[in-house]
Design an enzyme around this catalytic site. Structure first.
Site, short mmCIF file in Angstrom:
data_model
loop_
_atom_site.label_atom_id
_atom_site.label_comp_id
_atom_site.label_asym_id
_atom_site.label_seq_id
_atom_site.Cartn_x
_atom_site.Cartn_y
_atom_site.Cartn_z
N ARG A 78 0.90 -1.26 -0.19
CA ARG A 78 -0.25 0.17 -0.08
C ARG A 78 0.77 1.24 -0.19
O ARG A 78 1.74 1.56 1.03
CB ARG A 78 -0.92 0.01 1.25
CG ARG A 78 -1.77 1.11 1.35
CD ARG A 78 -2.64 1.12 2.52
NE ARG A 78 -3.30 2.43 2.63
CZ ARG A 78 -3.57 3.26 3.78
NH1 ARG A 78 -2.54 2.84 4.84
NH2 ARG A 78 -4.20 4.20 3.63
N TYR A 293 -4.41 1.55 15.94
CA TYR A 293 -3.09 1.75 16.80
C TYR A 293 -3.54 1.47 18.39
O TYR A 293 -2.81 0.59 18.95
CB TYR A 293 -2.48 3.11 16.63
CG TYR A 293 -1.90 3.25 15.20
CD1 TYR A 293 -0.77 2.49 15.09
CD2 TYR A 293 -2.60 3.66 14.16
CE1 TYR A 293 -0.15 2.61 13.77
CE2 TYR A 293 -2.17 3.61 12.74
CZ TYR A 293 -0.73 3.04 12.67
OH TYR A 293 -0.33 3.24 11.40
C1 FCB Z 1 -1.60 7.03 10.96
C2 FCB Z 1 -1.29 7.33 9.52
C3 FCB Z 1 0.14 7.07 9.01
C4 FCB Z 1 1.18 7.04 9.98
C5 FCB Z 1 0.52 6.21 11.34
C6 FCB Z 1 1.55 6.18 12.43
O1 FCB Z 1 -2.51 7.70 11.70
O2 FCB Z 1 -2.25 7.20 8.70
O3 FCB Z 1 0.49 8.00 8.15
O4 FCB Z 1 1.69 8.30 10.39
O5 FCB Z 1 -0.53 6.80 11.69
#
Ligand code: FCB
Length: 445
Positions: A78, A293
């Site tokens: 990607r 995350y």
């Molecule tokens: C996400 C973003 C990506 C990267 C990660 C750690 O929010 O899409 O670009 O910065 O976090």
């Protein structure tokens, strides 16, 4: 520890990157300025005064990076296309040199048996588009669809999967509401009308991609399970409010036919006449991209506070070097929760980003050992498998990120890569997580 779980043979395995975070070459071959060039040039906005002007120099080293992907053995990759490389002014005839860069990259990926997944907007709006109102101006949605049609016309015969927007909620909240990211606007709730323009751009671009023959089109959202700080009704209500803003604002109109009613808690935030666009927003998706995350903990706001929630500290979990809590089960909860909330309307899912930053540096022998990243990825893949076992249709998983790169407002201080990058020399050193992931993705091949 139970053995590492099996994934279906057709599972899509990848890594993810974004143009501004890796390409560099911001003034080359007709690329116009983006809002991130402007933001980085504004003192105090980015840690260390860093910018993406050179980044990983991927614009010149892309062949080496495709060779790394080949070595990794993933069957997909990607990346994002920089709108200002294709249309410096954000409108009008395309820049042939900009298109040629992605054309070469896509050819090389295909030759290596790696399916390209192209994201059209990963936050690098052409500065002239921002100057004309950015995502607060309806015209931006139309211009974005025009750009989508150009890119699809040039690459559509080889790009397997398309992502229209990356994490519109992050662009909205950090870019327009709080000013932590470009374009650095601090509009707070006044930023919310931009949500509608972003979604309109997504819908119009989806139509343009389909008109050019695309058969796999998705939207990538960042999701974060909303955890009430306590079981008290006020905290539960605060979590629900935040959930509306963060997790539902960019998904309900696409999958459930309209904006969440509860958005009213934020005033009257949508542009007049937005109802007339709802059919465009609800253009069916072939897949939903999920970036995960961590969960977020919410508590009742202080008396008279401007928002119906307050973000509370997450305690009791290990953290990454970003300070983000490591909660693998949050990913399982999120996937199961999406299936419960949207039912039959939920398309197949791709985890389009998941990963972690640690302060990885080479040891005396030059090797980079990152056992924390291996543990993180393994635990999150187990969570994905557990969600699949309870019936969630997950088709792919992309590690953020292939390379250490420019981490937005944090500059180069956060390393998310499977590959270490020495920014002085541009030397790439695969970390031990790279070898571990290669083992995962090539199993049974
Ligand atoms: C996400 C973003 C990506 C990267 C990660 C750690 O929010 O899409 O670009 O910065 O976090």
């Amino acid at each position: 520890m139970t053995p590492f779980p099996e994934f279906p043979p057709e599972f899509v395995w990848g890594t993810a990157t974004a143009a501004y975070q890796i390409e560099g070459a911001v003034d080359e071959d007709g690329r116009g300025p983006s809002i991130w060039d402007t933001f980085c040039a504004t003192p105090g906005k980015v840690a260390g005064g860093d910018s993406g002007a050179v980044a990983c120099d991927h614009y010149h080293r892309w062949e080496q990076d495709v060779a790394l992907l080949t070595r990794l053995g993933t069957n997909a990759y990607r990346f994002s296309v920089a709108w200002p490389r294709i249309q410096a002014d954000g409108t009008g005839a395309p820049n042939p040199k900009g298109l040629a860069f992605y054309d070469r990259l896509v050819d090389a990926l295909c030759a290596a048996g790696i399916a390209p997944m192209a994201t059209l907007f990963h936050w690098d709006t052409p500065q002239p588009v921002e100057d004309r109102g950015g995502w607060l101006a309806r015209d931006t949605a139309e211009r974005f669809a025009e750009y989508a049609a150009i890119v699809a016309g040039a690459l559509g015969d080889r790009v397997r999967h398309w992502v229209t927007l990356n994490e519109p909620v992050v662009h909205l909240l950090l870019g327009y509401a709080t000013g932590v990211h470009a374009p650095g606007r601090t509009l707070l709730v006044e930023a919310l009308p931009a949500a509608h323009t972003l979604l309109l751009g997504h819908g119009l671009a989806t139509r343009a991609l389909r008109a050019a023959g695309a058969t796999s089109v998705g939207l990538t959202n960042n999701y974060s399970p909303a955890w009430p700080a306590t079981g008290q009704a006020e905290d539960v209500a605060a979590a629900a409010s935040w959930d509306v803003l963060y997790n539902r604002l960019f998904t309900d109109p696409v999958l459930a036919g309209g904006y969440p009613e509860e958005l009213r808690a934020f005033g009257d935030p949508l542009p007049a006449g937005h109802e007339d666009d709802l059919a465009v927003l609800a253009e069916p998706l072939d897949f939903l991209g999920v970036n995960y995350y961590n969960p977020t903990k919410l508590a009742a706001p202080p008396e008279g506070g401007p928002l119906p929630f307050e973000i509370a500290p997450m305690e009791g979990f290990p953290t990454t070097s970003f300070g983000w809590p490591v909660v693998p089960d949050g990913l399982r909860q999120l996937l199961v929760g999406l299936a419960e909330r949207y039912g039959d309307r939920l398309p197949p899912l791709h985890i389009t980003e998941n990963g972690c930053s640690y302060d990885d540096e080479p040891d005396a022998d030059g090797a980079v050992h990152d056992p924390d990243r291996v543990a993180y990825l393994e635990a999150h893949l187990r969570a994905v498998r557990a969600a699949m076992d309870s019936g969630v249709d997950v088709r792919g998983y992309f590690v953020w990120s292939l390379l250490d790169n420019f981490e937005w407002a944090e500059g180069y201080s956060k390393r998310f890569g499977l590959v270490h990058v020495d920014y002085e020399t541009q030397a790439r050193t695969p970390k031990s997580s790279f070898d571990w992931y290669r083992g995962v993705v090539t199993r049974g091949v």
